[in-house]
Design a protein around this motif. Sequence first.
Motif, short mmCIF file in Angstrom:
data_model
loop_
_atom_site.label_atom_id
_atom_site.label_comp_id
_atom_site.label_asym_id
_atom_site.label_seq_id
_atom_site.Cartn_x
_atom_site.Cartn_y
_atom_site.Cartn_z
N ILE A 1 0.86 -1.19 0.00
CA ILE A 1 0.00 0.00 0.00
C ILE A 1 0.89 1.23 0.00
O ILE A 1 1.85 1.31 0.77
N LYS A 2 0.58 2.20 -0.86
CA LYS A 2 1.41 3.40 -0.96
C LYS A 2 0.58 4.64 -0.66
O LYS A 2 -0.58 4.76 -1.08
N VAL B 1 4.00 1.83 2.33
CA VAL B 1 5.06 2.74 1.89
C VAL B 1 4.55 4.17 1.96
O VAL B 1 3.58 4.52 1.27
N LEU B 2 5.19 4.97 2.78
CA LEU B 2 4.87 6.40 2.89
C LEU B 2 5.95 7.15 2.12
O LEU B 2 7.12 7.09 2.46
N TYR B 3 5.55 7.85 1.05
CA TYR B 3 6.55 8.47 0.19
C TYR B 3 6.23 9.95 -0.04
O TYR B 3 5.11 10.40 0.17
N GLU C 1 5.31 -4.24 7.56
CA GLU C 1 6.43 -3.30 7.62
C GLU C 1 5.95 -1.94 7.15
O GLU C 1 5.11 -1.84 6.24
N VAL C 2 6.50 -0.90 7.77
CA VAL C 2 6.20 0.47 7.37
C VAL C 2 7.49 1.10 6.86
O VAL C 2 8.49 1.14 7.59
N LYS C 3 7.46 1.56 5.62
CA LYS C 3 8.64 2.21 5.03
C LYS C 3 8.33 3.67 4.78
O LYS C 3 7.25 4.01 4.28
N ILE C 4 9.29 4.53 5.10
CA ILE C 4 9.16 5.96 4.81
C ILE C 4 10.24 6.31 3.79
O ILE C 4 11.43 6.19 4.06
N ILE C 5 9.79 6.72 2.62
CA ILE C 5 10.72 7.05 1.54
C ILE C 5 10.52 8.51 1.18
O ILE C 5 9.52 8.88 0.57
#
Length: 439
Positions: free
Chosen positions: A257-258, A295-297, A326-330
């Motif tokens: 999910i983005k 994914v937080l971008y 998992e939570v990713k910050i890009i």
Amino acid sequence: MNFIHASDFHLGYAQYGLSERFRDYARAFHSVITYAIDNKTDFILISGDLFHKRNINAPTYEQAYKVLSLLRQKSPSTAVYAIEGNHDLAFHQDGKSWLQILDSQSLLKLIRLKEANGAKLMGDFVELDNARIFGVRYLGSGTVSIIPRIADEIKKINAEQGEKYTILMMHFGMEGQIRQEASGEIPYNSLLPLKEVVDYLALGHYHIQYELDDWIFNPGSVEMIAMSEYGLSKGFYHINQSDRKLITPLTRPVRRIKLDISSIKIPAELYTRIESKLDREQIIRSDMSPLIELVLYGEMNFPKSEVNIDRIKDMLADRFKPLWSEVKIIRSNLQYTINEGDVRGLTREQIELRVFSDQVKLDGRYQDNVEEIVKTMIEVKKMAAAGIEETAIQKELRWCFEKMKTSLSDNRDKKEVKNQVKNQEPNTRQTLLSHMGDI
């Protein structure tokens, strides 16, 4: 002819350190074997990386042993032919790979490079009534240089033994098929010597499905090996006479999910937006708990340290009951961000073409030369990656510049002529306009 072509099972991989994922890869292998049994296939090709590690543990070997023993019990006439991928190769001190052990137990036939029947490389091949199967283990960067020799030896063997449907298994990645450039990739032109002698090039190594010109086939892995493969086609091929189809078994569900966070000003608003985003996501209906990545971008307007990752993971748990999340910050410059939906399924070269084109178009001076500039950019990038001399690269750039200069000059000449035409008398202007196509 009725056979299965699969690759990259990666047995023994406990992805994210989870025992459930360790079992998932065995289930994927089992699903392919049971499909082969149910469809009464003649043989199964495994184009490398049956195992995830060169030095496997006992439970991993047991998984392979049980599934291959099932095949031998249920369908003893169905043979398994395999090659060693980069994950399968034995350590020098071990002497033997685990695929060689399976071979010694008659659970599969490992095709290796060895001298036999006058051939120095391709002497170890399988002779069937209606097909001939060759195999080459993973050779890394040495693959390109050895392809002409492989082609010559196959040609010689086919001439001596009689022409048959020829299958060659190899383990390498083809240039332009994945988004990130990788070492050891093989350009299509380097494979052309094989096209003359091989009917079916059965590849492994890249975990996504692709095929080229009706003779090169890569099924990808059955299970997901990395989240970067999300949304891409994969599975195994079933070839039955002239019918060929990609089979994609049911595996553990995965959801990426983005969310663009560029307009979010404070952390409290972030949690609200995430909750709203998750509410719009479809519920995953499966007997297996999913893998979820959020994914937080975009441009972040507050310190990353102020984001409560545990709180976000709790939100994911409430919505999806995942096995893993998992939570990713890009953080990125949105001017250069491409939406995943816009590039899904595209090759790396196609993505590069789109990105380069968009950037060149930003400068209005080059609107008439976009195609030429982009082609040159891609060619120069390839030349640099291949270690081509700097003078040759400069020559390529100079050639593009001269062509652009000529084009700009021609456009200026046409514009001047058109301006002159406007100042003529009506009858004269009409005559000149009728001949403008000749300029």
